[in-house]
Scaffold this motif. Structure first.
Motif, PDB file in Angstrom:
ATOM      1  N   UNK A 151      -6.296  -5.102   7.124  1.00  0.00           N
ATOM      2  CA  UNK A 151      -6.144  -5.500   5.939  1.00  0.00           C
ATOM      3  C   UNK A 151      -5.280  -4.450   5.036  1.00  0.00           C
ATOM      4  N   UNK A 152      -4.508  -4.860   4.304  1.00  0.00           N
ATOM      5  CA  UNK A 152      -3.820  -3.897   3.459  1.00  0.00           C
ATOM      6  C   UNK A 152      -4.887  -3.414   2.292  1.00  0.00           C
ATOM      7  N   UNK A 153      -4.697  -2.268   1.770  1.00  0.00           N
ATOM      8  CA  UNK A 153      -5.420  -1.621   0.554  1.00  0.00           C
ATOM      9  C   UNK A 153      -5.306  -2.810  -0.466  1.00  0.00           C
ATOM     10  N   UNK A 154      -6.336  -3.051  -1.027  1.00  0.00           N
ATOM     11  CA  UNK A 154      -6.408  -4.005  -2.372  1.00  0.00           C
ATOM     12  C   UNK A 154      -5.836  -5.275  -2.136  1.00  0.00           C
ATOM     13  N   UNK A 155      -5.595  -5.681  -0.772  1.00  0.00           N
ATOM     14  CA  UNK A 155      -5.378  -7.072  -0.649  1.00  0.00           C
ATOM     15  C   UNK A 155      -6.585  -7.595  -0.016  1.00  0.00           C
TER      16      UNK A 155
END
Lengths: 115, 112
Positions: B94-98
């Motif tokens: 998972x991408x940071x803040x997504x």
């Protein structure tokens, strides 16, 4: 302890019909509610997701309805097609420190759309 | 190829053996996750990692060990495999803040 309850376990719908899958959660700290679609032999893939500040989100034939007071949310698939036959998982998540989401999944619903 | 890959795709091992499942992602996503999928239980989180050298337990961590020395790799080790660990294991990133988690193709592990 199952924090996200999903029903039904399996569902058969005629082509063109509406498929409805329901989920209920217990933890009021959850603030992100995605639905994942999984085909046999593949990993789950995000279908649609909603945050609790809205009651409904629609993307094409897929709609999430969210009821914060009842702690329930559901997936509606309009005009169901044989290609929609898959296993669907609801999930509930909360923000991790620094970002990202930690998800708790439901037990899955196996959908079959018949011609 | 870009994306998230898992190896091996299928593994049969004996009770008591150590086995390591590999996960590799090419997006440089901060977060990585390990789940197991069992009929009637859905997907259950085993461990997750927020960055290299930062890991934390999920719902069912007992019997598993993880490490993350590089951002792109997140191996899962069963130190002494048991039959109850027979399952399909999925890695995700998972991408940071997504919010969206991207899943790998899974590893089907059978412990005899």
């Amino acid at each position: 302890q199952q924090q996200v309850k999903q029903s039904p376990q399996s569902l058969i719908v005629q082509k063109g019909g509406i498929s409805i899958i329901n989920c209920a959660y217990e933890n009021t700290a959850f603030d992100y509610f995605p639905w994942y679609q999984q085909f046999p032999g593949k990993g789950p893939a995000l279908l649609i997701a909603i945050r609790p500040d809205v009651s409904e989100k629609k993307e094409g034939r897929f709609t999430i309805s969210f009821n914060k007071s009842a702690k329930q949310f559901s997936l509606h698939i309009m005009d169901s097609q044989p290609g929609d036959s898959a296993t669907y998982f609801c999930a509930a998540g909360h923000i991790l420190t620094g970002g990202g989401n930690k998800l708790t999944f439901g037990t899955g619903t196996q959908l079959k759309v018949e011609l | 190829d870009a994306g998230i890959t898992q190896s091996p795709r299928y593994k049969i091992t004996e009770t008591g053996r150590q086995v390591t499942l590999m996960c590799h992602q090419t997006w440089s996503h901060s977060y990585m996750f390990w789940y197991r999928q069992d009929l009637g239980h859905g997907l259950r989180l085993i461990y997750y990692s927020a960055a290299a050298d930062i890991t934390d337990k999920g719902e069912v961590p007992d019997g598993y060990v993880v490490s993350r020395s590089k951002t792109e790799n997140f191996p899962l080790t069963l130190e002494s495999a048991t039959r109850s660990q027979t399952s399909v294991y999925f890695c995700a990133s998972s991408e940071f803040l997504r919010g969206e988690q991207y899943f790998g193709p899974g590893t089907r592990l059978t412990v005899t």
